[in-house]
Enzyme design. Structure first.
Site, PDB file in Angstrom:
ATOM      1  N   ASP A  10       0.871  -1.171   0.000  1.00 49.65           N
ATOM      2  CA  ASP A  10       0.000   0.000   0.000  1.00 49.65           C
ATOM      3  C   ASP A  10       0.907   1.219   0.000  1.00 49.65           C
ATOM      4  O   ASP A  10       2.117   1.105   0.223  1.00 49.65           O
ATOM      5  CB  ASP A  10      -0.898  -0.012   1.258  1.00 49.65           C
ATOM      6  CG  ASP A  10      -1.839   1.185   1.307  1.00 49.65           C
ATOM      7  OD1 ASP A  10      -2.430   1.515   0.266  1.00 49.65           O
ATOM      8  OD2 ASP A  10      -1.974   1.806   2.376  1.00 49.65           O
ATOM      9  N   SER A  11       0.300   2.383  -0.199  1.00 48.00           N
ATOM     10  CA  SER A  11       1.090   3.615  -0.111  1.00 48.00           C
ATOM     11  C   SER A  11       1.541   3.865   1.325  1.00 48.00           C
ATOM     12  O   SER A  11       2.471   4.624   1.549  1.00 48.00           O
ATOM     13  CB  SER A  11       0.242   4.793  -0.587  1.00 48.00           C
ATOM     14  OG  SER A  11      -0.896   4.921   0.241  1.00 48.00           O
ATOM     15  N   TYR A  63      -0.926   8.418  -2.602  1.00 51.90           N
ATOM     16  CA  TYR A  63      -1.005   8.081  -4.026  1.00 51.90           C
ATOM     17  C   TYR A  63      -2.262   8.715  -4.656  1.00 51.90           C
ATOM     18  O   TYR A  63      -2.303   8.998  -5.834  1.00 51.90           O
ATOM     19  CB  TYR A  63      -1.114   6.561  -4.216  1.00 51.90           C
ATOM     20  CG  TYR A  63       0.165   5.771  -4.059  1.00 51.90           C
ATOM     21  CD1 TYR A  63       1.342   6.340  -3.574  1.00 51.90           C
ATOM     22  CD2 TYR A  63       0.192   4.418  -4.401  1.00 51.90           C
ATOM     23  CE1 TYR A  63       2.497   5.577  -3.434  1.00 51.90           C
ATOM     24  CE2 TYR A  63       1.341   3.651  -4.275  1.00 51.90           C
ATOM     25  CZ  TYR A  63       2.496   4.239  -3.789  1.00 51.90           C
ATOM     26  OH  TYR A  63       3.620   3.483  -3.660  1.00 51.90           O
ATOM     27  N   GLY A  64      -3.273   8.869  -3.819  1.00 55.13           N
ATOM     28  CA  GLY A  64      -4.604   9.222  -4.324  1.00 55.13           C
ATOM     29  C   GLY A  64      -4.717  10.578  -4.981  1.00 55.13           C
ATOM     30  O   GLY A  64      -5.709  10.887  -5.629  1.00 55.13           O
ATOM     31  N   CYS A 106      -4.289  -1.714  -1.890  1.00 52.07           N
ATOM     32  CA  CYS A 106      -4.452  -0.273  -2.110  1.00 52.07           C
ATOM     33  C   CYS A 106      -5.444  -0.116  -3.251  1.00 52.07           C
ATOM     34  O   CYS A 106      -5.207  -0.613  -4.357  1.00 52.07           O
ATOM     35  CB  CYS A 106      -3.097   0.332  -2.485  1.00 52.07           C
ATOM     36  SG  CYS A 106      -3.177   2.064  -2.982  1.00 52.07           S
ATOM     37  N   ASN A 107      -6.547   0.551  -2.969  1.00 47.84           N
ATOM     38  CA  ASN A 107      -7.557   0.739  -4.014  1.00 47.84           C
ATOM     39  C   ASN A 107      -7.026   1.594  -5.157  1.00 47.84           C
ATOM     40  O   ASN A 107      -7.319   1.342  -6.321  1.00 47.84           O
ATOM     41  CB  ASN A 107      -8.791   1.422  -3.423  1.00 47.84           C
ATOM     42  CG  ASN A 107      -9.558   0.527  -2.497  1.00 47.84           C
ATOM     43  OD1 ASN A 107     -10.526  -0.096  -2.889  1.00 47.84           O
ATOM     44  ND2 ASN A 107      -9.131   0.427  -1.251  1.00 47.84           N
ATOM     45  N   THR A 108      -6.226   2.616  -4.804  1.00 48.73           N
ATOM     46  CA  THR A 108      -5.739   3.546  -5.820  1.00 48.73           C
ATOM     47  C   THR A 108      -4.837   2.809  -6.809  1.00 48.73           C
ATOM     48  O   THR A 108      -5.004   2.930  -8.030  1.00 48.73           O
ATOM     49  CB  THR A 108      -4.990   4.714  -5.143  1.00 48.73           C
ATOM     50  OG1 THR A 108      -5.844   5.267  -4.127  1.00 48.73           O
ATOM     51  CG2 THR A 108      -4.623   5.788  -6.134  1.00 48.73           C
ATOM     52  N   GLU A 152      -3.268   9.165   8.356  1.00 51.28           N
ATOM     53  CA  GLU A 152      -1.820   8.929   8.502  1.00 51.28           C
ATOM     54  C   GLU A 152      -1.257   9.741   9.675  1.00 51.28           C
ATOM     55  O   GLU A 152      -0.231   9.391  10.241  1.00 51.28           O
ATOM     56  CB  GLU A 152      -1.089   9.303   7.204  1.00 51.28           C
ATOM     57  CG  GLU A 152      -1.355   8.349   6.047  1.00 51.28           C
ATOM     58  CD  GLU A 152      -0.472   7.098   6.068  1.00 51.28           C
ATOM     59  OE1 GLU A 152       0.602   7.139   6.690  1.00 51.28           O
ATOM     60  OE2 GLU A 152      -0.876   6.072   5.483  1.00 51.28           O
ATOM     61  N   CYS A 171     -11.050   2.708   0.034  1.00 59.76           N
ATOM     62  CA  CYS A 171      -9.657   3.051   0.352  1.00 59.76           C
ATOM     63  C   CYS A 171      -9.309   2.261   1.598  1.00 59.76           C
ATOM     64  O   CYS A 171     -10.078   2.254   2.560  1.00 59.76           O
ATOM     65  CB  CYS A 171      -9.521   4.549   0.611  1.00 59.76           C
ATOM     66  SG  CYS A 171      -7.889   5.028   1.242  1.00 59.76           S
ATOM     67  N   THR A 172      -8.170   1.584   1.566  1.00 57.09           N
ATOM     68  CA  THR A 172      -7.845   0.683   2.682  1.00 57.09           C
ATOM     69  C   THR A 172      -7.482   1.437   3.965  1.00 57.09           C
ATOM     70  O   THR A 172      -7.341   0.821   5.013  1.00 57.09           O
ATOM     71  CB  THR A 172      -6.703  -0.273   2.291  1.00 57.09           C
ATOM     72  OG1 THR A 172      -5.600   0.488   1.767  1.00 57.09           O
ATOM     73  CG2 THR A 172      -7.156  -1.279   1.257  1.00 57.09           C
ATOM     74  N   HIS A 173      -7.347   2.754   3.868  1.00 57.55           N
ATOM     75  CA  HIS A 173      -7.147   3.535   5.099  1.00 57.55           C
ATOM     76  C   HIS A 173      -8.456   3.718   5.877  1.00 57.55           C
ATOM     77  O   HIS A 173      -8.441   3.900   7.093  1.00 57.55           O
ATOM     78  CB  HIS A 173      -6.621   4.929   4.761  1.00 57.55           C
ATOM     79  CG  HIS A 173      -5.162   4.986   4.459  1.00 57.55           C
ATOM     80  ND1 HIS A 173      -4.610   4.410   3.340  1.00 57.55           N
ATOM     81  CD2 HIS A 173      -4.131   5.544   5.152  1.00 57.55           C
ATOM     82  CE1 HIS A 173      -3.305   4.639   3.332  1.00 57.55           C
ATOM     83  NE2 HIS A 173      -2.989   5.313   4.426  1.00 57.55           N
TER      84      HIS A 173
HETATM   85  N1  DGL Z   1      -4.818   3.191   0.922  1.00 65.54           N
HETATM   86  C1  DGL Z   1      -4.850   3.597  -0.431  1.00 65.54           C
HETATM   87  C2  DGL Z   1      -6.131   3.206  -1.106  1.00 65.54           C
HETATM   88  O1  DGL Z   1      -6.697   2.191  -0.731  1.00 65.54           O
HETATM   89  C3  DGL Z   1      -4.420   4.958  -0.854  1.00 65.54           C
HETATM   90  C4  DGL Z   1      -4.107   6.033   0.026  1.00 65.54           C
HETATM   91  C5  DGL Z   1      -3.325   7.116  -0.672  1.00 65.54           C
HETATM   92  O2  DGL Z   1      -2.112   6.974  -0.703  1.00 65.54           O
HETATM   93  O3  DGL Z   1      -3.921   8.076  -1.188  1.00 65.54           O
HETATM   94  O4  DGL Z   1      -6.579   3.841  -2.015  1.00 65.54           O
END
Ligand code: DGL
Length: 283
Positions: free
Chosen positions: A11-12, A43-44, A74-76, A151, A189-191
């Site tokens: 993931d990011s 990343y998003g 990571c979804n992105t 974060e 988003c996994t966050h």
């Molecule tokens: N956790 C990541 C996701 O699922 C991305 C978070 C990011 O870096 O923007 O999209």
């Protein structure tokens, strides 16, 4: 080198640890290699080309550690770079978008789903396309401020609560304007699973929250079985739940502060993280 199946997860940042947390009990004898590209997140808010370059670098780093299977937690990166990642590595690759859409399809009655995700994921419309294949309409809402707040560890902070309230208010207004009645909120988003308590307090009680971490872990298990990558005794032990899920089977790599990764990461993982290594995979 141990004989355990080696699974890579990336993931990011910390978000993918919500997926790893679910993977630990699903694949009890695997050894996990996790990359959090914390120096380059989020990343998003980045372009497709940049996300693909970062994601491919993490994937290749994990392959160099000897992984036999890769989970893009990571979804992105799943939405924008899965093809590039598949082209760059020789191990099977599983992303999180399809499993999220499939699990939303299994529970939504109104067939309308609200997807909360990063800007890049929303722009890609990967969820709208995946949901459409399951007969669902998706209202995709970008929530760019949430990842930095998470974060920062501000998962219960009043600022985060207010930001979330504004995003949800806007999303529900957009749904009304589009004559949609979402009954399910898909955390794209996994966050975001870290915001579940805040979300539960903010959303109408009739709306169900779905995070794709658990369903992704189930998909990984099914896929490993289908590929005959799970030794028989692993399957037996999984069903007997003989082993407590333990992070001692994990190797963690972060591209920024180890101390911060251990401190915040343990919240996402639900247990202490010991072996974290600082890695440099380029700028
Ligand atoms: N956790 C990541 C996701 O699922 C991305 C978070 C990011 O870096 O923007 O999209």
């Amino acid at each position: 080198m141990s004989a355990a199946l080696r699974i890579g997860v990336f993931d990011s940042g910390f978000g993918g640890l919500t997926v790893l947390r679910e993977l630990l009990p699903q694949v009890p004898q695997a050894e996990f290699f996790y990359v959090g590209d914390t120096a380059r997140l989020p990343y998003g808010s980045k372009s497709r080309a940049t996300i693909a370059r970062y994601a491919v670098e993490s994937a290749q780093f994990l392959v160099a550690q000897g992984i036999e299977y890769l989970v893009i937690a990571c979804n992105t990166a799943s939405a924008l770079a899965i093809e590039e990642i598949r082209a760059a590595v020789r191990v099977p690759v599983l992303g999180v978008i399809e499993t999220g859409a499939a699990s939303a399809a299994a529970i939504s009655r109104s067939r309308d789903v609200l997807v909360l995700a990063t800007d890049a994921t929303v722009q890609s419309h990967a969820y709208a396309q995946a949901c459409a294949q399951h007969g669902l309409r998706a209202l995709e809402k970008a929530c760019p401020l949430l990842v930095p707040l998470i974060e920062e560890g501000w998962t219960e902070h009043p600022v985060t609560a207010e930001v979330l309230r504004i995003y949800l208010h806007e999303a529900l207004e957009q749904a009304q304007a589009a004559q949609m009645q979402p009954d399910t909120v898909l955390l794209g988003c996994t966050h975001y699973p870290l915001l579940r308590p805040l979300l539960e307090r903010t959303l109408p009680v009739s709306m169900r929250i779905l995070d794709s971490a658990a369903t992704t872990a189930e998909s990984v298990h099914r896929d490993l079985q289908a590929r005959s990558m799970l030794p028989a005794q692993v399957i037996t032990r999984l069903h007997a739940a003989a082993e407590a899920p333990s992070a001692s089977r994990c190797h963690f790599y972060a591209t920024d502060s180890i101390e911060k990764f251990q401190r915040l990461g343990s919240r996402f993982l639900g247990q202490a993280m010991h072996s974290v290594t600082l890695m440099d995979i380029g700028g």
